[in-house]
Design a protein around this motif. Structure first.
Motif, mmCIF file in Angstrom:
data_model
loop_
_atom_site.group_PDB
_atom_site.id
_atom_site.type_symbol
_atom_site.label_atom_id
_atom_site.label_comp_id
_atom_site.label_asym_id
_atom_site.label_seq_id
_atom_site.Cartn_x
_atom_site.Cartn_y
_atom_site.Cartn_z
ATOM 1 N N GLY B 13 -11.583 63.778 -9.377
ATOM 2 C CA GLY B 13 -12.552 64.279 -10.353
ATOM 3 C C GLY B 13 -13.363 65.482 -9.911
ATOM 4 O O GLY B 13 -14.222 65.958 -10.639
ATOM 5 N N CYS B 14 -13.082 65.984 -8.719
ATOM 6 C CA CYS B 14 -13.795 67.163 -8.222
ATOM 7 C C CYS B 14 -13.642 68.326 -9.219
ATOM 8 O O CYS B 14 -14.618 68.975 -9.588
ATOM 9 C CB CYS B 14 -13.179 67.531 -6.870
ATOM 10 S SG CYS B 14 -14.239 68.452 -5.804
ATOM 11 N N VAL B 16 -12.942 68.209 -12.366
ATOM 12 C CA VAL B 16 -13.589 67.910 -13.654
ATOM 13 C C VAL B 16 -15.076 68.254 -13.571
ATOM 14 O O VAL B 16 -15.661 68.825 -14.492
ATOM 15 C CB VAL B 16 -13.422 66.416 -14.032
ATOM 16 C CG1 VAL B 16 -14.012 66.142 -15.407
ATOM 17 C CG2 VAL B 16 -11.959 66.012 -13.992
ATOM 18 N N GLY B 17 -15.684 67.940 -12.408
ATOM 19 C CA GLY B 17 -17.114 68.193 -12.220
ATOM 20 C C GLY B 17 -17.476 69.667 -12.203
ATOM 21 O O GLY B 17 -18.573 70.026 -12.603
ATOM 22 N N ILE B 18 -16.572 70.532 -11.739
ATOM 23 C CA ILE B 18 -16.921 71.954 -11.686
ATOM 24 C C ILE B 18 -16.406 72.739 -12.902
ATOM 25 O O ILE B 18 -16.816 73.875 -13.102
ATOM 26 C CB ILE B 18 -16.452 72.656 -10.387
ATOM 27 C CG1 ILE B 18 -14.954 72.605 -10.249
ATOM 28 C CG2 ILE B 18 -17.124 72.100 -9.147
ATOM 29 C CD1 ILE B 18 -14.311 73.844 -10.720
ATOM 30 N N CYS B 19 -15.541 72.153 -13.707
ATOM 31 C CA CYS B 19 -14.970 72.904 -14.838
ATOM 32 C C CYS B 19 -16.067 73.269 -15.844
ATOM 33 O O CYS B 19 -16.673 72.391 -16.451
ATOM 34 C CB CYS B 19 -13.878 72.104 -15.545
ATOM 35 S SG CYS B 19 -13.252 72.992 -16.991
ATOM 36 N N ASP B 22 -15.224 72.046 -19.754
ATOM 37 C CA ASP B 22 -14.859 70.673 -20.100
ATOM 38 C C ASP B 22 -13.381 70.600 -20.480
ATOM 39 O O ASP B 22 -13.002 69.929 -21.435
ATOM 40 C CB ASP B 22 -15.746 70.144 -21.245
ATOM 41 C CG ASP B 22 -15.649 68.632 -21.401
ATOM 42 O OD1 ASP B 22 -15.328 67.953 -20.416
ATOM 43 O OD2 ASP B 22 -15.885 68.134 -22.526
ATOM 44 N N ILE B 24 -10.801 69.611 -18.512
ATOM 45 C CA ILE B 24 -9.945 68.700 -17.742
ATOM 46 C C ILE B 24 -10.310 67.265 -18.101
ATOM 47 O O ILE B 24 -11.479 66.899 -18.155
ATOM 48 C CB ILE B 24 -10.077 68.918 -16.221
ATOM 49 C CG1 ILE B 24 -9.903 70.401 -15.868
ATOM 50 C CG2 ILE B 24 -9.044 68.071 -15.468
ATOM 51 C CD1 ILE B 24 -10.081 70.745 -14.410
ATOM 52 N N GLU B 25 -9.281 66.487 -18.364
ATOM 53 C CA GLU B 25 -9.450 65.124 -18.833
ATOM 54 C C GLU B 25 -8.872 64.186 -17.779
ATOM 55 O O GLU B 25 -7.721 64.351 -17.381
ATOM 56 C CB GLU B 25 -8.667 64.986 -20.134
ATOM 57 C CG GLU B 25 -8.963 63.764 -20.925
ATOM 58 C CD GLU B 25 -8.278 63.846 -22.282
ATOM 59 O OE1 GLU B 25 -8.870 63.361 -23.250
ATOM 60 O OE2 GLU B 25 -7.148 64.391 -22.353
#
Lengths: 389, 65
Positions: B13-14, B16-19, B22, B24-25
Protein backbone atom coordinates in the motif's frame (compact mmCIF):
# COMPACT_ATOMS: atom_id res chain seq x y z
CA UNK A 1 -24.79 -7.89 10.70
CA UNK A 2 -27.46 -5.21 11.02
CA UNK A 3 -28.31 -2.65 8.36
CA UNK A 4 -27.43 0.29 10.54
CA UNK A 5 -24.70 0.98 13.11
CA UNK A 6 -23.91 4.04 15.15
CA UNK A 7 -20.22 3.75 14.30
CA UNK A 8 -18.43 1.88 11.48
CA UNK A 9 -14.66 1.46 11.77
CA UNK A 10 -12.72 0.67 8.57
CA UNK A 11 -9.57 -1.34 9.35
CA UNK A 12 -8.76 -3.59 12.31
CA UNK A 13 -5.18 -2.62 13.15
CA UNK A 14 -4.28 -1.15 16.55
CA UNK A 15 -5.87 2.24 15.78
CA UNK A 16 -9.08 0.67 14.43
CA UNK A 17 -9.46 -1.76 17.31
CA UNK A 18 -8.97 1.00 19.89
CA UNK A 19 -11.46 3.23 18.06
CA UNK A 20 -13.99 0.38 18.02
CA UNK A 21 -13.39 -0.43 21.69
CA UNK A 22 -13.61 3.12 23.01
CA UNK A 23 -16.73 3.86 20.94
CA UNK A 24 -18.41 0.63 22.09
CA UNK A 25 -17.56 1.46 25.71
CA UNK A 26 -19.78 4.54 25.33
CA UNK A 27 -22.70 2.18 24.74
CA UNK A 28 -23.19 2.70 21.00
CA UNK A 29 -23.36 0.02 18.29
CA UNK A 30 -20.07 -0.54 16.45
CA UNK A 31 -19.07 -2.56 13.38
CA UNK A 32 -15.39 -2.95 12.44
CA UNK A 33 -14.56 -4.04 8.87
CA UNK A 34 -11.18 -5.56 7.94
CA UNK A 35 -10.22 -6.13 4.29
CA UNK A 36 -7.80 -9.00 4.99
CA UNK A 37 -8.79 -12.51 5.97
CA UNK A 38 -7.06 -12.29 9.35
CA UNK A 39 -6.79 -9.57 11.92
CA UNK A 40 -3.07 -8.97 12.56
CA UNK A 41 -1.78 -10.67 9.40
CA UNK A 42 0.15 -9.94 7.26
CA UNK A 43 2.36 -7.95 9.64
CA UNK A 44 3.90 -4.81 8.13
CA UNK A 45 5.92 -3.49 11.00
CA UNK A 46 9.29 -3.49 12.79
CA UNK A 47 7.18 -4.28 15.89
CA UNK A 48 9.06 -2.03 18.34
CA UNK A 49 7.03 -0.17 20.97
CA UNK A 50 7.57 1.27 24.44
CA UNK A 51 6.20 -0.61 27.42
CA UNK A 52 4.28 2.48 28.56
CA UNK A 53 2.88 2.91 25.03
CA UNK A 54 0.98 -0.37 25.11
CA UNK A 55 0.20 -0.52 28.83
CA UNK A 56 -2.07 2.49 28.48
CA UNK A 57 -4.37 0.08 26.62
CA UNK A 58 -3.52 -3.53 27.40
CA UNK A 59 -1.50 -5.22 30.16
CA UNK A 60 1.88 -6.60 29.06
CA UNK A 61 1.53 -10.29 28.26
CA UNK A 62 4.30 -12.70 27.30
CA UNK A 63 2.12 -14.20 24.55
CA UNK A 64 2.59 -11.10 22.38
CA UNK A 65 6.04 -9.96 23.57
CA UNK A 66 8.92 -11.47 21.59
CA UNK A 67 11.72 -9.49 23.26
CA UNK A 68 12.20 -7.04 26.11
CA UNK A 69 14.46 -4.10 25.22
CA UNK A 70 16.67 -2.19 27.65
CA UNK A 71 19.15 -0.41 25.36
CA UNK A 72 19.79 1.09 21.93
CA UNK A 73 22.91 0.50 19.90
CA UNK A 74 23.47 3.43 17.53
CA UNK A 75 25.93 2.73 14.74
CA UNK A 76 27.71 5.41 12.74
CA UNK A 77 28.89 4.88 9.15
CA UNK A 78 32.53 4.38 10.23
CA UNK A 79 31.48 1.54 12.57
CA UNK A 80 31.57 3.54 15.82
CA UNK A 81 28.95 2.06 18.13
CA UNK A 82 27.27 4.13 20.84
CA UNK A 83 25.23 2.24 23.43
CA UNK A 84 22.33 4.06 25.03
CA UNK A 85 20.72 2.45 28.09
CA UNK A 86 16.95 3.00 28.24
CA UNK A 87 15.27 4.29 31.36
CA UNK A 88 11.95 2.90 30.20
CA UNK A 89 11.73 -0.60 28.82
CA UNK A 90 10.59 -1.37 25.32
CA UNK A 91 9.25 -4.43 23.54
CA UNK A 92 9.42 -6.16 20.22
CA UNK A 93 5.91 -7.44 19.72
CA UNK A 94 4.40 -10.39 17.93
CA UNK A 95 1.98 -8.18 16.06
CA UNK A 96 -0.07 -11.06 14.69
CA UNK A 97 -0.96 -11.98 18.28
CA UNK A 98 -0.99 -8.44 19.66
CA UNK A 99 -3.45 -7.14 17.03
CA UNK A 100 -5.68 -10.15 17.71
CA UNK A 101 -5.78 -9.33 21.42
CA UNK A 102 -6.65 -5.71 20.71
CA UNK A 103 -9.47 -6.78 18.39
CA UNK A 104 -10.70 -9.18 21.07
CA UNK A 105 -10.82 -6.30 23.55
CA UNK A 106 -12.93 -4.30 21.06
CA UNK A 107 -15.22 -7.29 20.66
CA UNK A 108 -15.47 -7.71 24.45
CA UNK A 109 -16.61 -4.08 24.67
CA UNK A 110 -19.44 -4.92 22.26
CA UNK A 111 -18.05 -4.19 18.78
CA UNK A 112 -18.89 -6.56 15.91
CA UNK A 113 -16.06 -7.52 13.56
CA UNK A 114 -16.09 -8.74 9.95
CA UNK A 115 -12.93 -9.80 8.13
CA UNK A 116 -12.50 -10.02 4.36
CA UNK A 117 -14.85 -7.06 4.15
CA UNK A 118 -13.43 -4.68 1.58
CA UNK A 119 -14.76 -1.12 1.84
CA UNK A 120 -14.93 0.41 -1.64
CA UNK A 121 -16.98 3.56 -1.17
CA UNK A 122 -18.82 5.86 1.20
CA UNK A 123 -22.48 6.73 1.48
CA UNK A 124 -22.74 10.52 1.37
CA UNK A 125 -25.92 12.59 1.69
CA UNK A 126 -25.90 16.40 1.59
CA UNK A 127 -22.08 16.36 1.90
CA UNK A 128 -22.30 14.36 5.14
CA UNK A 129 -20.80 10.88 5.37
CA UNK A 130 -23.50 8.46 6.49
CA UNK A 131 -22.21 4.95 5.88
CA UNK A 132 -20.02 2.67 3.77
CA UNK A 133 -20.22 0.46 0.69
CA UNK A 134 -18.29 -2.79 0.89
CA UNK A 135 -17.70 -6.14 -0.70
CA UNK A 136 -18.16 -9.15 1.54
CA UNK A 137 -18.25 -12.81 0.48
CA UNK A 138 -18.57 -11.82 -3.15
CA UNK A 139 -21.53 -9.51 -2.62
CA UNK A 140 -21.79 -5.75 -2.53
CA UNK A 141 -23.34 -4.29 0.64
CA UNK A 142 -24.29 -0.87 1.97
CA UNK A 143 -24.60 -0.07 5.67
CA UNK A 144 -25.60 3.23 7.17
CA UNK A 145 -23.91 4.76 10.18
CA UNK A 146 -23.80 8.00 12.13
CA UNK A 147 -20.00 8.03 12.14
CA UNK A 148 -17.38 6.39 9.93
CA UNK A 149 -13.90 6.01 11.44
CA UNK A 150 -11.21 5.55 8.77
CA UNK A 151 -8.47 3.37 10.25
CA UNK A 152 -7.44 1.99 6.89
CA UNK A 153 -3.72 2.45 7.22
CA UNK A 154 -1.03 3.97 5.06
CA UNK A 155 -3.00 2.98 1.94
CA UNK A 156 -6.03 4.90 3.20
CA UNK A 157 -8.58 5.93 0.59
CA UNK A 158 -11.64 6.36 2.81
CA UNK A 159 -10.69 9.91 3.81
CA UNK A 160 -10.19 10.87 0.16
CA UNK A 161 -13.69 9.73 -0.72
CA UNK A 162 -14.95 12.18 1.92
CA UNK A 163 -12.97 14.97 0.23
CA UNK A 164 -10.09 15.08 2.71
CA UNK A 165 -6.58 15.39 1.29
CA UNK A 166 -4.79 12.36 2.65
CA UNK A 167 -2.08 11.43 0.14
CA UNK A 168 1.42 11.90 1.41
CA UNK A 169 4.33 13.61 -0.32
CA UNK A 170 6.71 10.92 -1.59
CA UNK A 171 9.58 12.70 0.21
CA UNK A 172 7.83 12.12 3.55
CA UNK A 173 7.08 8.46 2.86
CA UNK A 174 9.65 6.13 4.37
CA UNK A 175 9.66 3.18 2.00
CA UNK A 176 10.51 0.08 3.98
CA UNK A 177 11.61 -3.48 3.39
CA UNK A 178 12.18 -6.01 6.14
CA UNK A 179 13.23 -9.62 6.59
CA UNK A 180 12.47 -11.63 9.70
CA UNK A 181 15.50 -13.88 9.96
CA UNK A 182 16.78 -16.67 12.17
CA UNK A 183 20.27 -17.92 12.87
CA UNK A 184 21.81 -14.58 13.77
CA UNK A 185 23.70 -13.73 16.94
CA UNK A 186 22.82 -10.38 18.49
CA UNK A 187 22.09 -9.04 21.97
CA UNK A 188 18.46 -10.12 22.55
CA UNK A 189 17.72 -6.99 24.62
CA UNK A 190 19.12 -4.31 22.31
CA UNK A 191 17.70 -2.44 19.34
CA UNK A 192 20.37 -1.74 16.72
CA UNK A 193 20.19 1.32 14.47
CA UNK A 194 22.52 2.09 11.54
CA UNK A 195 22.81 5.46 9.86
CA UNK A 196 24.43 6.80 6.71
CA UNK A 197 24.76 6.53 2.95
CA UNK A 198 25.70 2.87 2.71
CA UNK A 199 22.77 1.34 4.61
CA UNK A 200 19.90 3.83 4.70
CA UNK A 201 20.28 7.39 3.37
CA UNK A 202 17.49 9.73 4.57
CA UNK A 203 16.20 7.11 6.94
CA UNK A 204 17.66 4.43 9.16
CA UNK A 205 18.43 0.75 9.13
CA UNK A 206 17.26 -1.41 12.02
CA UNK A 207 18.00 -4.81 13.56
CA UNK A 208 15.39 -5.61 16.20
CA UNK A 209 15.78 -8.89 18.13
CA UNK A 210 12.78 -11.17 18.03
CA UNK A 211 13.12 -13.96 20.54
CA UNK A 212 16.08 -16.36 20.38
CA UNK A 213 18.58 -15.86 17.52
CA UNK A 214 15.93 -14.21 15.44
CA UNK A 215 15.38 -10.60 14.36
CA UNK A 216 13.44 -8.14 12.27
CA UNK A 217 16.03 -6.62 9.94
CA UNK A 218 14.95 -3.77 7.72
CA UNK A 219 15.16 -0.18 6.70
CA UNK A 220 13.23 2.81 5.58
CA UNK A 221 14.40 5.31 3.00
CA UNK A 222 12.64 8.43 1.83
CA UNK A 223 10.90 8.35 -1.54
CA UNK A 224 13.64 10.78 -2.63
CA UNK A 225 16.18 8.02 -2.13
CA UNK A 226 13.81 5.38 -3.46
CA UNK A 227 13.77 7.29 -6.73
CA UNK A 228 17.40 6.29 -7.20
CA UNK A 229 17.60 2.96 -5.37
CA UNK A 230 14.95 0.76 -3.80
CA UNK A 231 14.73 -0.25 -0.14
CA UNK A 232 15.06 -3.95 -0.99
CA UNK A 233 18.41 -3.45 -2.70
CA UNK A 234 19.79 -1.74 0.44
CA UNK A 235 18.44 -4.61 2.53
CA UNK A 236 20.04 -7.29 0.37
CA UNK A 237 23.36 -5.43 0.50
CA UNK A 238 23.27 -5.33 4.33
CA UNK A 239 22.41 -9.02 4.58
CA UNK A 240 25.17 -10.14 2.20
CA UNK A 241 27.72 -8.05 4.06
CA UNK A 242 26.72 -8.74 7.67
CA UNK A 243 24.57 -11.86 7.90
CA UNK A 244 25.24 -14.06 4.88
CA UNK A 245 24.25 -17.21 6.81
CA UNK A 246 20.89 -15.99 8.12
CA UNK A 247 17.73 -17.81 7.04
CA UNK A 248 14.91 -15.57 5.90
CA UNK A 249 11.57 -16.55 7.46
CA UNK A 250 9.46 -13.66 6.19
CA UNK A 251 9.92 -10.76 3.86
CA UNK A 252 7.70 -7.73 3.80
CA UNK A 253 7.42 -4.29 2.28
CA UNK A 254 5.61 -1.28 3.66
CA UNK A 255 5.30 2.47 3.76
CA UNK A 256 5.55 4.64 6.87
CA UNK A 257 4.19 8.17 6.55
CA UNK A 258 6.75 10.33 8.41
CA UNK A 259 5.13 13.75 8.49
CA UNK A 260 3.05 15.80 10.90
CA UNK A 261 -0.59 14.69 11.19
CA UNK A 262 -2.93 15.66 8.33
CA UNK A 263 -4.31 19.18 8.64
CA UNK A 264 -7.83 17.83 8.62
CA UNK A 265 -8.70 14.57 10.40
CA UNK A 266 -12.37 15.23 11.17
CA UNK A 267 -15.35 16.22 9.02
CA UNK A 268 -19.13 15.78 9.22
CA UNK A 269 -19.76 12.09 9.86
CA UNK A 270 -16.14 10.95 9.52
CA UNK A 271 -12.83 10.95 11.36
CA UNK A 272 -9.42 9.50 10.50
CA UNK A 273 -7.21 7.63 12.98
CA UNK A 274 -3.79 5.94 12.97
CA UNK A 275 -1.63 5.75 9.83
CA UNK A 276 -4.65 6.89 7.79
CA UNK A 277 -4.52 10.21 9.68
CA UNK A 278 -0.69 10.20 9.47
CA UNK A 279 -0.42 9.92 13.26
CA UNK A 280 2.94 8.15 13.12
CA UNK A 281 5.77 9.73 15.15
CA UNK A 282 7.64 11.34 12.23
CA UNK A 283 11.04 11.11 13.94
CA UNK A 284 11.03 7.43 14.93
CA UNK A 285 8.53 6.12 12.41
CA UNK A 286 6.76 4.39 15.30
CA UNK A 287 3.01 4.22 14.85
CA UNK A 288 1.67 1.53 17.18
CA UNK A 289 1.32 3.55 20.38
CA UNK A 290 0.39 6.82 18.67
CA UNK A 291 -2.15 5.00 16.50
CA UNK A 292 -3.77 3.46 19.57
CA UNK A 293 -3.92 6.88 21.21
CA UNK A 294 -5.46 8.44 18.08
CA UNK A 295 -7.92 5.55 17.80
CA UNK A 296 -8.93 5.74 21.45
CA UNK A 297 -9.54 9.50 21.35
CA UNK A 298 -11.44 9.19 18.07
CA UNK A 299 -13.53 6.26 19.28
CA UNK A 300 -14.44 7.95 22.55
CA UNK A 301 -15.46 11.19 20.85
CA UNK A 302 -17.41 9.31 18.15
CA UNK A 303 -19.27 7.40 20.88
CA UNK A 304 -19.98 10.59 22.82
CA UNK A 305 -21.18 12.41 19.74
CA UNK A 306 -23.71 9.64 18.97
CA UNK A 307 -24.79 9.32 22.60
CA UNK A 308 -25.32 13.08 23.02
CA UNK A 309 -26.92 13.35 19.54
CA UNK A 310 -24.46 16.14 18.78
CA UNK A 311 -22.87 15.45 15.37
CA UNK A 312 -20.69 18.57 15.66
CA UNK A 313 -19.00 17.17 18.76
CA UNK A 314 -17.12 14.86 16.36
CA UNK A 315 -15.10 17.83 15.14
CA UNK A 316 -13.57 18.28 18.63
CA UNK A 317 -11.45 15.18 17.85
CA UNK A 318 -9.09 17.35 15.85
CA UNK A 319 -8.15 19.52 18.84
CA UNK A 320 -8.12 16.62 21.29
CA UNK A 321 -5.56 14.82 19.11
CA UNK A 322 -3.44 17.92 18.59
CA UNK A 323 -3.33 18.60 22.31
CA UNK A 324 -2.37 15.02 23.16
CA UNK A 325 0.22 14.29 20.43
CA UNK A 326 -0.32 16.31 17.24
CA UNK A 327 1.65 19.34 18.44
CA UNK A 328 4.46 17.11 19.70
CA UNK A 329 4.65 15.46 16.29
CA UNK A 330 5.19 18.86 14.66
CA UNK A 331 8.27 19.28 16.88
CA UNK A 332 9.44 15.72 16.11
CA UNK A 333 9.08 16.51 12.41
CA UNK A 334 11.28 19.61 12.75
CA UNK A 335 13.95 17.55 14.50
CA UNK A 336 13.70 14.90 11.78
CA UNK A 337 14.17 17.51 9.07
CA UNK A 338 17.19 18.82 10.97
CA UNK A 339 19.00 15.48 11.02
CA UNK A 340 17.76 13.13 8.33
CA UNK A 341 20.10 14.26 5.58
CA UNK A 342 23.25 14.54 7.67
CA UNK A 343 26.41 13.42 5.86
CA UNK A 344 28.35 10.31 6.91
CA UNK A 345 31.06 12.61 8.26
CA UNK A 346 28.52 14.34 10.48
CA UNK A 347 27.11 11.05 11.81
CA UNK A 348 30.65 9.88 12.59
CA UNK A 349 31.52 13.06 14.44
CA UNK A 350 28.30 12.86 16.50
CA UNK A 351 29.15 9.27 17.47
CA UNK A 352 32.72 10.24 18.43
CA UNK A 353 31.46 13.13 20.63
CA UNK A 354 28.72 11.07 22.25
CA UNK A 355 31.12 8.20 23.02
CA UNK A 356 32.73 10.53 25.55
CA UNK A 357 29.44 11.07 27.43
CA UNK A 358 29.38 8.90 30.58
CA UNK A 359 26.86 6.03 30.51
CA UNK A 360 24.61 7.52 33.21
CA UNK A 361 24.18 10.71 31.19
CA UNK A 362 23.30 9.00 27.93
CA UNK A 363 19.70 9.73 27.02
CA UNK A 364 17.96 10.14 23.67
CA UNK A 365 17.51 13.81 24.49
CA UNK A 366 21.24 14.23 25.06
CA UNK A 367 22.04 12.35 21.87
CA UNK A 368 19.86 14.70 19.81
CA UNK A 369 21.39 17.65 21.68
CA UNK A 370 24.85 16.46 20.62
CA UNK A 371 23.65 15.94 17.05
CA UNK A 372 22.17 19.42 16.81
CA UNK A 373 24.81 21.33 18.74
CA UNK A 374 25.21 23.79 15.85
CA UNK A 375 21.50 24.40 15.53
CA UNK A 376 20.35 26.22 18.70
CA UNK A 377 16.70 26.60 17.70
CA UNK A 378 16.36 22.84 17.23
CA UNK A 379 18.04 22.20 20.58
CA UNK A 380 15.18 24.11 22.16
CA UNK A 381 12.80 21.81 20.29
CA UNK A 382 14.69 18.77 21.57
CA UNK A 383 14.27 20.08 25.12
CA UNK A 384 10.51 20.41 24.51
CA UNK A 385 10.00 16.75 23.68
CA UNK A 386 12.81 14.89 25.45
CA UNK A 387 14.07 14.77 28.99
CA UNK A 388 17.55 16.29 28.74
CA UNK A 389 19.88 15.57 31.64
CA UNK B 1 2.00 3.82 -18.81
CA UNK B 2 2.73 2.44 -15.37
CA UNK B 3 2.66 -1.30 -14.89
CA UNK B 4 2.51 -3.38 -11.70
CA UNK B 5 4.21 -6.74 -11.68
CA UNK B 6 1.59 -8.69 -9.71
CA UNK B 7 3.75 -11.71 -9.00
CA UNK B 8 6.31 -9.55 -7.19
CA UNK B 9 3.84 -7.28 -5.35
CA UNK B 10 3.56 -7.55 -1.55
CA UNK B 11 0.33 -5.47 -1.48
CA UNK B 12 1.84 -3.14 1.11
CA UNK B 13 0.00 0.00 0.00
CA UNK B 14 2.99 2.34 -0.08
CA UNK B 15 2.11 3.40 -3.66
CA UNK B 16 -1.56 3.90 -2.74
CA UNK B 17 -0.57 6.27 0.09
CA UNK B 18 1.53 8.54 -2.14
CA UNK B 19 -0.67 8.49 -5.27
CA UNK B 20 -1.99 12.07 -5.63
CA UNK B 21 -4.80 10.97 -7.96
CA UNK B 22 -6.33 8.09 -5.98
CA UNK B 23 -5.54 5.98 -9.02
CA UNK B 24 -4.46 2.76 -7.31
CA UNK B 25 -6.90 0.26 -5.88
CA UNK B 26 -5.70 -2.33 -3.35
CA UNK B 27 -7.64 -5.30 -2.03
CA UNK B 28 -6.29 -8.16 0.08
CA UNK B 29 -3.99 -9.57 -2.61
CA UNK B 30 -5.09 -7.70 -5.69
CA UNK B 31 -3.84 -4.37 -6.96
CA UNK B 32 -4.86 -2.30 -9.98
CA UNK B 33 -4.00 1.02 -11.50
CA UNK B 34 -7.14 2.89 -12.51
CA UNK B 35 -5.94 4.06 -15.91
CA UNK B 36 -8.49 6.84 -16.31
CA UNK B 37 -7.13 8.54 -13.18
CA UNK B 38 -3.39 7.84 -13.59
CA UNK B 39 -1.31 10.76 -14.86
CA UNK B 40 1.94 8.77 -15.17
CA UNK B 41 3.59 10.98 -12.52
CA UNK B 42 5.78 8.02 -11.48
CA UNK B 43 5.73 8.74 -7.72
CA UNK B 44 4.46 5.22 -7.10
CA UNK B 45 7.50 3.82 -8.90
CA UNK B 46 9.88 5.87 -6.74
CA UNK B 47 8.17 4.84 -3.53
CA UNK B 48 7.90 1.10 -4.16
CA UNK B 49 10.23 -0.60 -1.65
CA UNK B 50 10.59 -3.76 -3.73
CA UNK B 51 10.68 -2.60 -7.37
CA UNK B 52 7.27 -3.90 -8.34
CA UNK B 53 6.16 -0.93 -10.40
CA UNK B 54 7.75 0.13 -13.63
CA UNK B 55 7.19 2.63 -16.36
CA UNK B 56 6.49 1.09 -19.69
CA UNK B 57 6.99 3.47 -22.59
CA UNK B 58 5.19 1.18 -25.00
CA UNK B 59 1.94 1.37 -23.09
CA UNK B 60 1.55 -2.25 -22.19
CA UNK B 61 -1.81 -3.24 -20.72
CA UNK B 62 -2.00 -3.40 -16.92
CA UNK B 63 -0.87 -6.98 -16.40
CA UNK B 64 -2.47 -7.45 -12.97
CA UNK B 65 -5.82 -8.26 -14.49
Amino acid sequence: MKNHYDVIVVGAGPAGSMAARFAAEKGVSVLMLEKDRDVGYPVRCGEAVSKAGIEEFIPSDSKFIASVIDKFSMNAPDGTEVVLPLEEKGYILERRIFDYELAKSASAAGAEILTRAYVNGLLIEDDIVCGVKFEYRGEQHEIKSKVVIAADGVESRVGRWAGIKTYIDFRDMECCAQYTVSNIKIDPNSLYFYFGEEYAPEGYFWVFPKGDNSANIGLGVSGMTGRKRSAISFLNHFMEKNHPDASILTQIAGGVPCSPTLEKIAAQGIILVGDAARQVNPLSGGGIASGMIGGSIGGRIAGESVKMKKPDHLLSYQKAWNDRLGKRHIVFDKIKNGIYNFSDKKFNSIAHSFSKVPMEKRTLGNLFKTALINNPSLIIDVAKVFVVK
Amino acid sequence: MIEILPDKCDFCGCCVGICPEDAIELKEAEINIIEELCTNCSKCIWSCPIEVLKFNRNGVENSSE
